[in-house]
Design an enzyme around this catalytic site. Structure first.
Site, PDB file in Angstrom:
ATOM      1  N   HIS A 103     -16.867  17.222 -73.404  1.00 46.50           N
ATOM      2  CA  HIS A 103     -16.443  18.318 -74.200  1.00 46.50           C
ATOM      3  C   HIS A 103     -14.796  18.068 -74.083  1.00 46.50           C
ATOM      4  O   HIS A 103     -14.113  17.252 -73.441  1.00 46.50           O
ATOM      5  CB  HIS A 103     -16.649  19.462 -73.303  1.00 46.50           C
TER       6      HIS A 103
ATOM      7  N   GLU B  78     -12.065  19.973 -73.525  1.00 48.60           N
ATOM      8  CA  GLU B  78     -11.337  20.360 -72.492  1.00 48.60           C
ATOM      9  C   GLU B  78     -11.443  19.433 -71.269  1.00 48.60           C
ATOM     10  O   GLU B  78     -10.217  19.013 -70.843  1.00 48.60           O
ATOM     11  CB  GLU B  78     -11.834  21.819 -71.834  1.00 48.60           C
TER      12      GLU B  78
ATOM     13  N   CYS C 134     -17.265  25.934 -71.768  1.00 52.55           N
ATOM     14  CA  CYS C 134     -18.543  26.478 -71.232  1.00 52.55           C
ATOM     15  C   CYS C 134     -18.242  26.262 -69.619  1.00 52.55           C
ATOM     16  O   CYS C 134     -17.231  26.196 -69.248  1.00 52.55           O
ATOM     17  CB  CYS C 134     -19.329  25.125 -71.670  1.00 52.55           C
TER      18      CYS C 134
ATOM     19  N   CYS D 202     -16.990  23.123 -68.147  1.00 53.28           N
ATOM     20  CA  CYS D 202     -15.621  22.674 -68.417  1.00 53.28           C
ATOM     21  C   CYS D 202     -14.744  23.920 -67.537  1.00 53.28           C
ATOM     22  O   CYS D 202     -13.701  23.408 -67.116  1.00 53.28           O
ATOM     23  CB  CYS D 202     -15.187  22.733 -69.871  1.00 53.28           C
TER      24      CYS D 202
END
Length: 160
Positions: A78, A80, A104, A107
């Site tokens: 992801h 992040e 999420c 993360c």
């Protein structure tokens, strides 16, 4: 003559960079970008969702449905986490994260652990899902503030 008055605000600038970073993603469904900013409004790192270095986007699946190993979910990093991993200097403690999609739960753990204190997000399209609820619960417990990006209605055009 006075200074120009129509310059973009810091939030517009950093969310714009996040969205621009997301445009680097090759994911056909979801393009997410992230920008980590220090307390002095200096960009510390940027990331977008994609496969790890050395894992060709030609060799791994982009599908959303099917057996876990036949979908992107087992392989994509992801935005992040990519921004956190891309950081090459000291500490992220006290920094802000601008991200185009609310983080999420996985993360959220990394955001908390590295010391990011504020998350400014654009979309929260997974609000109410278990992963989203868990992320918000952890942020609340760890003292990470999160707020929805306030759109100004301004359109930014960039010729490249």
């Amino acid at each position: 003559m006075g200074k120009r008055e129509d310059y973009i605000r810091w939030d517009e600038y950093f969310m714009g960079i996040s969205k621009l970073a997301g445009m680097r993603s090759k994911d056909p469904n979801t393009q997410v970008g992230a920008c980590i900013v220090g307390e002095d409004n200096k960009i510390l790192s940027i990331g977008y969702n994609g496969f790890p270095n050395g894992c060709s986007d030609e060799d791994y699946p982009w599908e959303r449905d099917g057996d876990m190993l036949d979908t992107k979910y087992a392989y994509v990093t992801h935005s992040e986490l990519n921004a956190i991993l891309n950081f090459r200097g000291g500490s992220l403690a006290g920094s802000k994260l601008y991200v185009s999609l609310f983080p999420c739960n996985e993360c959220a753990k990394a955001i908390i652990q590295c010391g990011i204190k504020t998350v400014i997000y654009d979309s929260d399209k997974y609000a109410g899902t278990p992963g989203n609820i868990a992320a918000k619960r952890m942020f609340d417990s760890a003292g990470v503030t999160y707020k929805k990006y306030e759109h100004t209605g301004r359109t930014l055009n960039i010729d490249v």
